[in-house]
Design a protein around this motif. Structure first.
Motif, PDB file in Angstrom:
ATOM      1  N   VAL A  53      19.077 -29.045 -31.383  1.00 22.54           N
ATOM      2  CA  VAL A  53      19.483 -28.506 -30.090  1.00 22.54           C
ATOM      3  C   VAL A  53      18.293 -27.245 -29.585  1.00 22.54           C
ATOM      4  O   VAL A  53      17.976 -26.365 -30.701  1.00 22.54           O
ATOM      5  N   THR A  54      17.363 -27.191 -28.959  1.00 24.11           N
ATOM      6  CA  THR A  54      16.245 -25.411 -28.998  1.00 24.11           C
ATOM      7  C   THR A  54      17.355 -24.980 -27.918  1.00 24.11           C
ATOM      8  O   THR A  54      17.654 -24.266 -27.659  1.00 24.11           O
ATOM      9  N   PRO A  55      16.468 -23.714 -28.546  1.00 23.99           N
ATOM     10  CA  PRO A  55      16.503 -22.248 -27.529  1.00 23.99           C
ATOM     11  C   PRO A  55      16.742 -22.888 -26.591  1.00 23.99           C
ATOM     12  O   PRO A  55      17.800 -21.819 -25.714  1.00 23.99           O
ATOM     13  N   ARG A  56      16.052 -23.291 -25.688  1.00 20.19           N
ATOM     14  CA  ARG A  56      15.592 -23.095 -24.261  1.00 20.19           C
ATOM     15  C   ARG A  56      17.635 -24.705 -24.233  1.00 20.19           C
ATOM     16  O   ARG A  56      17.632 -23.925 -23.112  1.00 20.19           O
ATOM     17  N   ALA A  57      17.723 -25.502 -24.270  1.00 24.21           N
ATOM     18  CA  ALA A  57      18.810 -25.924 -24.581  1.00 24.21           C
ATOM     19  C   ALA A  57      20.175 -24.842 -23.897  1.00 24.21           C
ATOM     20  O   ALA A  57      21.169 -24.771 -23.766  1.00 24.21           O
ATOM     21  N   ALA A  93      21.477 -39.166 -34.743  1.00 26.12           N
ATOM     22  CA  ALA A  93      20.783 -38.825 -36.019  1.00 26.12           C
ATOM     23  C   ALA A  93      19.520 -38.515 -35.673  1.00 26.12           C
ATOM     24  O   ALA A  93      18.422 -39.542 -34.831  1.00 26.12           O
ATOM     25  N   ASP A  94      18.914 -36.945 -36.111  1.00 29.01           N
ATOM     26  CA  ASP A  94      16.933 -36.760 -35.808  1.00 29.01           C
ATOM     27  C   ASP A  94      17.323 -36.253 -34.271  1.00 29.01           C
ATOM     28  O   ASP A  94      16.021 -36.181 -34.058  1.00 29.01           O
ATOM     29  N   ALA A  95      17.926 -36.401 -33.018  1.00 30.83           N
ATOM     30  CA  ALA A  95      17.709 -36.386 -32.587  1.00 30.83           C
ATOM     31  C   ALA A  95      17.023 -35.225 -31.644  1.00 30.83           C
ATOM     32  O   ALA A  95      18.100 -34.455 -32.550  1.00 30.83           O
ATOM     33  N   VAL A  96      16.888 -34.809 -30.240  1.00 31.00           N
ATOM     34  CA  VAL A  96      16.688 -33.126 -30.138  1.00 31.00           C
ATOM     35  C   VAL A  96      16.366 -33.672 -28.878  1.00 31.00           C
ATOM     36  O   VAL A  96      16.800 -33.759 -28.360  1.00 31.00           O
ATOM     37  N   ILE A  97      18.382 -32.589 -28.799  1.00 35.44           N
ATOM     38  CA  ILE A  97      18.328 -32.251 -26.651  1.00 35.44           C
ATOM     39  C   ILE A  97      17.892 -31.127 -26.714  1.00 35.44           C
ATOM     40  O   ILE A  97      17.608 -29.661 -27.082  1.00 35.44           O
ATOM     41  N   ASP A  98      17.817 -31.052 -25.504  1.00 35.67           N
ATOM     42  CA  ASP A  98      16.362 -29.805 -24.704  1.00 35.67           C
ATOM     43  C   ASP A  98      16.641 -30.144 -23.158  1.00 35.67           C
ATOM     44  O   ASP A  98      17.690 -30.719 -22.923  1.00 35.67           O
ATOM     45  N   PHE A  99      16.319 -29.085 -22.703  1.00 29.60           N
ATOM     46  CA  PHE A  99      16.527 -28.825 -20.873  1.00 29.60           C
ATOM     47  C   PHE A  99      14.943 -28.628 -20.717  1.00 29.60           C
ATOM     48  O   PHE A  99      13.399 -28.628 -21.149  1.00 29.60           O
ATOM     49  N   SER A 100      15.055 -29.745 -19.948  1.00 29.16           N
ATOM     50  CA  SER A 100      13.720 -29.868 -18.896  1.00 29.16           C
ATOM     51  C   SER A 100      13.711 -29.274 -17.390  1.00 29.16           C
ATOM     52  O   SER A 100      14.350 -29.613 -17.001  1.00 29.16           O
ATOM     53  N   ILE A 117      10.852 -32.975  -9.914  1.00 27.65           N
ATOM     54  CA  ILE A 117      11.448 -34.237  -9.549  1.00 27.65           C
ATOM     55  C   ILE A 117      13.009 -33.640  -9.673  1.00 27.65           C
ATOM     56  O   ILE A 117      14.562 -34.012  -9.671  1.00 27.65           O
ATOM     57  N   GLY A 118      13.335 -32.781 -10.807  1.00 25.30           N
ATOM     58  CA  GLY A 118      14.552 -31.419 -11.179  1.00 25.30           C
ATOM     59  C   GLY A 118      14.376 -30.882 -12.044  1.00 25.30           C
ATOM     60  O   GLY A 118      13.889 -30.965 -13.260  1.00 25.30           O
ATOM     61  N   ALA A 119      15.522 -30.383 -12.220  1.00 22.97           N
ATOM     62  CA  ALA A 119      16.341 -29.709 -13.938  1.00 22.97           C
ATOM     63  C   ALA A 119      17.080 -30.629 -14.831  1.00 22.97           C
ATOM     64  O   ALA A 119      17.873 -31.193 -13.784  1.00 22.97           O
ATOM     65  N   ARG A 120      17.500 -30.961 -16.083  1.00 22.82           N
ATOM     66  CA  ARG A 120      18.241 -31.072 -16.668  1.00 22.82           C
ATOM     67  C   ARG A 120      18.360 -31.664 -17.671  1.00 22.82           C
ATOM     68  O   ARG A 120      17.217 -31.151 -18.511  1.00 22.82           O
ATOM     69  N   PHE A 121      19.297 -31.765 -18.627  1.00 24.73           N
ATOM     70  CA  PHE A 121      19.172 -31.719 -20.746  1.00 24.73           C
ATOM     71  C   PHE A 121      18.693 -33.331 -20.630  1.00 24.73           C
ATOM     72  O   PHE A 121      19.208 -34.372 -19.918  1.00 24.73           O
ATOM     73  N   THR A 122      17.893 -33.015 -22.135  1.00 18.30           N
ATOM     74  CA  THR A 122      16.857 -33.943 -22.592  1.00 18.30           C
ATOM     75  C   THR A 122      17.059 -34.930 -23.575  1.00 18.30           C
ATOM     76  O   THR A 122      17.831 -33.359 -24.357  1.00 18.30           O
ATOM     77  N   ILE A 123      17.314 -35.681 -24.139  1.00 24.70           N
ATOM     78  CA  ILE A 123      17.526 -36.321 -25.684  1.00 24.70           C
ATOM     79  C   ILE A 123      16.590 -36.941 -25.984  1.00 24.70           C
ATOM     80  O   ILE A 123      15.811 -38.032 -25.489  1.00 24.70           O
ATOM     81  N   GLU A 124      15.709 -36.294 -26.934  1.00 27.54           N
ATOM     82  CA  GLU A 124      13.928 -37.304 -27.559  1.00 27.54           C
ATOM     83  C   GLU A 124      15.183 -37.890 -28.539  1.00 27.54           C
ATOM     84  O   GLU A 124      15.338 -37.200 -29.777  1.00 27.54           O
ATOM     85  N   ASN A 125      15.334 -39.131 -28.683  1.00 29.50           N
ATOM     86  CA  ASN A 125      16.151 -39.753 -29.847  1.00 29.50           C
ATOM     87  C   ASN A 125      15.081 -40.915 -30.020  1.00 29.50           C
ATOM     88  O   ASN A 125      14.590 -41.333 -29.402  1.00 29.50           O
ATOM     89  N   PRO A 126      14.779 -40.475 -31.814  1.00 30.44           N
ATOM     90  CA  PRO A 126      13.681 -41.436 -32.561  1.00 30.44           C
ATOM     91  C   PRO A 126      14.226 -42.561 -32.965  1.00 30.44           C
ATOM     92  O   PRO A 126      13.608 -43.443 -33.325  1.00 30.44           O
ATOM     93  N   GLY A 170      13.766 -46.067 -16.848  1.00 33.00           N
ATOM     94  CA  GLY A 170      12.804 -44.939 -16.924  1.00 33.00           C
ATOM     95  C   GLY A 170      13.804 -43.890 -16.200  1.00 33.00           C
ATOM     96  O   GLY A 170      12.908 -42.807 -15.992  1.00 33.00           O
ATOM     97  N   CYS A 171      14.639 -44.335 -15.962  1.00 36.12           N
ATOM     98  CA  CYS A 171      15.422 -43.001 -15.965  1.00 36.12           C
ATOM     99  C   CYS A 171      16.101 -41.788 -16.948  1.00 36.12           C
ATOM    100  O   CYS A 171      16.332 -40.970 -16.511  1.00 36.12           O
ATOM    101  N   GLY A 172      15.799 -42.441 -18.044  1.00 38.23           N
ATOM    102  CA  GLY A 172      15.455 -41.484 -19.474  1.00 38.23           C
ATOM    103  C   GLY A 172      17.685 -41.725 -19.700  1.00 38.23           C
ATOM    104  O   GLY A 172      17.430 -41.038 -20.474  1.00 38.23           O
ATOM    105  N   THR A 173      18.110 -41.921 -19.502  1.00 41.14           N
ATOM    106  CA  THR A 173      19.984 -41.522 -19.711  1.00 41.14           C
ATOM    107  C   THR A 173      20.117 -43.243 -20.267  1.00 41.14           C
ATOM    108  O   THR A 173      21.167 -43.125 -20.873  1.00 41.14           O
ATOM    109  N   SER A 174      19.525 -43.963 -20.218  1.00 37.37           N
ATOM    110  CA  SER A 174      19.551 -45.769 -21.064  1.00 37.37           C
ATOM    111  C   SER A 174      19.176 -46.420 -22.001  1.00 37.37           C
ATOM    112  O   SER A 174      17.572 -45.758 -21.798  1.00 37.37           O
TER     113      SER A 174
END
Length: 108
Positions: free
Chosen positions: A7-11, A74-81, A85-94, A101-105
């Protein structure tokens, strides 16, 4: 060996702002569910920790992941962006082989 998500400090900072504004001390739950246009989707919400959750702590805040979702994150990064277009929590999942395109699926 699977590493837990990070989890990033920003999240953590954004979660602290949300909890301060609401006057509650909720954890950010990050879960993976079946569905979405790519096969799996993220469920991100405020919740209370459960007994079998992995609890990630930082800046006095908690992010929780249930035991069923943990292998998918596993090994994902949870961030806030924050973008135009808006602000949201994001997940960078290897582990995701593709995502929509929406980034939630995503698919694996």
């Amino acid at each position: 060996m699977n590493l837990p998500p990070k989890v990033t400090p920003r999240a953590f900072a954004r979660l602290a702002e949300i909890n301060e504004a609401s006057g509650e001390a909720k954890a950010l739950r990050v879960a993976v569910e079946g569905g979405g246009c790519s096969g799996f989707q993220y469920d991100i919400r405020l919740d209370d920790p459960a007994a079998d959750d992995l609890v990630l702590e930082g800046e006095g805040q908690k992010v929780v992941v249930d035991s069923v979702s943990l292998p998918f994150l596993a090994d994902a990064v949870i961030d806030f962006s924050e973008e135009l277009i808006g602000a949201r929590f994001t997940i960078e999942n290897p582990n995701a082989s593709s995502s929509c395109g929406c980034g939630t699926s995503f698919s694996m």
